[in-house]
Structures are given as C-alpha cells and as structure tokens.
Motif scaffolding. Structure first.
Motif, short mmCIF file in Angstrom:
data_model
loop_
_atom_site.label_atom_id
_atom_site.label_comp_id
_atom_site.label_asym_id
_atom_site.label_seq_id
_atom_site.Cartn_x
_atom_site.Cartn_y
_atom_site.Cartn_z
N ALA A 1 0.83 -1.21 0.00
CA ALA A 1 0.00 0.00 0.00
C ALA A 1 0.86 1.26 0.00
O ALA A 1 0.55 2.24 -0.69
CB ALA A 1 -0.92 -0.01 1.22
N LEU A 2 1.97 1.23 0.74
CA LEU A 2 2.89 2.37 0.73
C LEU A 2 3.50 2.58 -0.64
O LEU A 2 3.74 3.71 -1.07
CB LEU A 2 3.98 2.15 1.78
CG LEU A 2 5.01 3.27 1.95
CD1 LEU A 2 4.33 4.56 2.40
CD2 LEU A 2 6.08 2.87 2.93
N ARG A 3 3.75 1.50 -1.35
CA ARG A 3 4.31 1.61 -2.70
C ARG A 3 3.28 2.08 -3.70
O ARG A 3 3.59 2.82 -4.65
CB ARG A 3 4.86 0.24 -3.13
CG ARG A 3 5.38 0.19 -4.56
CD ARG A 3 6.62 1.04 -4.71
NE ARG A 3 7.11 1.04 -6.06
CZ ARG A 3 6.75 1.89 -7.00
NH1 ARG A 3 5.88 2.84 -6.71
NH2 ARG A 3 7.25 1.84 -8.21
N PHE A 4 2.02 1.69 -3.52
CA PHE A 4 0.98 2.02 -4.50
C PHE A 4 0.42 3.43 -4.32
O PHE A 4 -0.15 3.97 -5.27
CB PHE A 4 -0.17 1.01 -4.40
CG PHE A 4 0.11 -0.28 -5.11
CD1 PHE A 4 1.31 -0.47 -5.78
CD2 PHE A 4 -0.82 -1.31 -5.11
CE1 PHE A 4 1.58 -1.67 -6.42
CE2 PHE A 4 -0.55 -2.51 -5.75
CZ PHE A 4 0.65 -2.69 -6.41
N LEU A 5 0.53 4.02 -3.14
CA LEU A 5 -0.06 5.34 -2.92
C LEU A 5 0.49 6.40 -3.87
O LEU A 5 -0.31 7.14 -4.47
CB LEU A 5 0.16 5.76 -1.46
CG LEU A 5 -0.82 5.18 -0.44
CD1 LEU A 5 -0.43 5.61 0.97
CD2 LEU A 5 -2.25 5.62 -0.74
N PRO A 6 1.82 6.54 -4.04
CA PRO A 6 2.29 7.53 -5.01
C PRO A 6 1.85 7.24 -6.44
O PRO A 6 1.59 8.18 -7.22
CB PRO A 6 3.82 7.47 -4.87
CG PRO A 6 4.06 6.85 -3.55
CD PRO A 6 2.94 5.90 -3.34
N MET A 7 1.73 5.98 -6.80
CA MET A 7 1.31 5.63 -8.15
C MET A 7 -0.15 6.01 -8.39
O MET A 7 -0.50 6.52 -9.47
CB MET A 7 1.52 4.13 -8.37
CG MET A 7 2.97 3.69 -8.18
SD MET A 7 3.19 1.90 -8.24
CE MET A 7 2.79 1.59 -9.95
N PRO B 1 -11.42 5.68 -13.87
CA PRO B 1 -10.15 5.19 -14.42
C PRO B 1 -9.11 4.90 -13.36
O PRO B 1 -8.31 3.97 -13.51
CB PRO B 1 -9.70 6.31 -15.36
CG PRO B 1 -10.41 7.52 -14.89
CD PRO B 1 -11.71 7.05 -14.35
N VAL B 2 -9.12 5.67 -12.27
CA VAL B 2 -8.14 5.43 -11.21
C VAL B 2 -8.39 4.09 -10.53
O VAL B 2 -7.47 3.30 -10.29
CB VAL B 2 -8.18 6.59 -10.20
CG1 VAL B 2 -7.24 6.30 -9.03
CG2 VAL B 2 -7.77 7.89 -10.86
N VAL B 3 -9.66 3.80 -10.22
CA VAL B 3 -10.00 2.52 -9.59
C VAL B 3 -9.73 1.36 -10.55
O VAL B 3 -9.23 0.30 -10.15
CB VAL B 3 -11.47 2.53 -9.13
CG1 VAL B 3 -11.90 1.15 -8.66
CG2 VAL B 3 -11.65 3.54 -8.00
N ALA B 4 -10.04 1.56 -11.83
CA ALA B 4 -9.78 0.50 -12.81
C ALA B 4 -8.29 0.18 -12.91
O ALA B 4 -7.89 -0.99 -12.95
CB ALA B 4 -10.33 0.92 -14.18
N ARG C 1 -3.60 -3.27 -11.47
CA ARG C 1 -2.31 -3.40 -10.81
C ARG C 1 -2.35 -4.48 -9.74
O ARG C 1 -1.40 -5.27 -9.59
CB ARG C 1 -1.90 -2.07 -10.21
CG ARG C 1 -0.48 -2.05 -9.69
CD ARG C 1 -0.12 -0.73 -9.06
NE ARG C 1 -0.22 0.35 -10.02
CZ ARG C 1 -1.15 1.29 -10.00
NH1 ARG C 1 -2.08 1.27 -9.06
NH2 ARG C 1 -1.17 2.25 -10.89
N ALA C 2 -3.42 -4.52 -8.97
CA ALA C 2 -3.55 -5.55 -7.94
C ALA C 2 -3.63 -6.95 -8.57
O ALA C 2 -3.03 -7.91 -8.05
CB ALA C 2 -4.78 -5.28 -7.09
#
Length: 238
Positions: free
Chosen positions: A134-140, A177-180, A185-186
């Motif tokens: 989650a820490l890695r994905f937040l900036p993305m 689009p952000v959720v998609a 990614r997940a």
C-alpha cells in the motif's frame, strides 16, 4: 514517531500548541522533494478541512457558554460561537497533526525497509506485505489521478471552469479510471506472486536483517517516557 505524535494529539487541547507542532511537521513534509507536485493540494486540503470544521462547530455549538462571533440572525442560536470555532479548530489540528506525521513516514520510508521492519516486529508476513505494498501504491495512484485530471483539462474540461455540481460530477467520474487501474495493478501483482510460487505462511529470508541497537533502545525509551509523562499530566491537571 507516529505513536508519540498520536498521543500528543490526544492529550494536547490548545490550538496554539497543536498548530505549532502541526506547522513544523507540515513544513518538513512540504520541503521534501517527493511532495513537490502536491504542495498546493496539501495546503488547500488542510485549509479546507480546518475552515469547514471550525465553521460547522461554531455554527452548531450547543453548549454554554456561547459567545457569538458572527450573528447571522436575531435568533441567538443562529450565530457562530467562539467556543465552537475553537473546538472545531482543535479537532481539525489533531487530525492534521496525525496526517502530517503519516505523510512524513510515507515520504521518508522505503517500502522494502518498511517490510523488513514489520517482519522484525513479528507481524505476520501477509499483513506486512499488505502495508508495504500500500505504501508503494499510494504515489502511483496519486500520479494516475494527476495524469487523468491533466488529460481531461487538455480536452477542454478543466475543473475551474465548471459549476460546483459539475465539478463534483467530474471528480466522481475521475475515480473510474483510477480505480480501474488500481484493480489491474492488484491483479498483476497477484498473478506475479502466483507465478513465482509465493506462499503466505512459508518462512522467508530477509536480505538485510534489522538488528536492535543502543540507539533503538534510546528512541523507544524516550518515546515511552514522553508519552507516559503526557498521559500522567493529562490525568492529573485536567
């Protein structure tokens, strides 16, 4: 750090004290190079949160004494009270203080170091992996939101040229689009873990194991002492 800041935010009840500490942490966060593209948004969000909380508490403050600052009508209840504004400001500063501490930890901590530290604390590997991921994905996710907003502005739909209702509708549409992308990614992460034979309960070797030293003991002892002193002072003098 988060434990000490969280305890301080709970025991402190003066807006000046909370504001001074929150301002110091906020300046440290805003000065970080990774926060360069988010400085105006962070400041705007913090100002909006503090203003809205202070205004709503000042308007709907139902306790006495009730000193009016701004009188909206002849009715004594339709006034913005000083006590409500101070209460709302204190509550918003508590939230902003904890948020600034969390943002500082996010900006200064690498995901792999966070994973190693969580494993050293005997936290289950699945929970530790979830936190570091989650820490890695937040900036993305933030970068994707900015890119979608810029693409929408280039196509003739900037937010500042819209009414508030249209702005809200566009912000809701921005989430699609952000959720998609986040779901894709997940899924890619899950497939990569599956193909590499990942097993959540299997023992895993740490590349750089953390070793407890004198500095760690000093930091933990100082944090515990400050936290205990703050709690005792709160219980005795309030």
């Amino acid at each position: 750090m988060l434990a000490c800041v969280g305890t301080f935010a709970l025991v402190a009840d003066r807006a000046l004290t909370l504001g001074s500490v929150a301002a110091g942490l906020a300046l440290a966060v805003l000065a970080h190079p990774r926060a360069r593209g988010w400085r105006l948004r962070m400041l705007g969000g913090a100002a909006l949160l503090a203003w809205s909380t202070a205004f709503s508490q000042g308007l709907f403050w139902a306790e006495w004494p009730r000193t009016p600052l701004v009188v909206l009508s002849t009715d004594p209840w339709l006034a913005i009270s000083r006590e409500g504004v101070v209460h709302g400001l204190v509550q918003s500063l508590r939230f902003l203080l904890v948020a600034a501490a969390g943002a500082w930890v996010t900006l200064t901590t690498a995901p792999d170091r966070l994973l190693t530290a969580l494993l050293a604390l005997r936290i289950p590997f699945g929970i530790a992996l979830m936190g570091s991921t989650a820490l890695r994905f937040l900036p993305m996710v933030g970068a994707e939101a900015v890119s979608v907003r810029r693409a929408r502005a280039h196509r003739g739909r900037p937010l500042w040229r819209r009414s508030p209702s249209a702005w809200l509708a566009l912000e809701v549409a921005l989430l699609r689009p952000v959720v998609a992308r986040s779901l894709r990614r997940a899924r890619a992460l899950a497939e990569s873990l599956e193909t590499r034979g990942f097993h959540p309960t299997a023992p895993r070797a740490v590349r750089e194991p953390l070793r407890w030293g004198v500095r760690d003991s000093a930091v933990v002892g100082l944090t515990a002492a400050v936290t205990l002193a703050a709690v005792v002072a709160r219980l005795l003098y309030v």
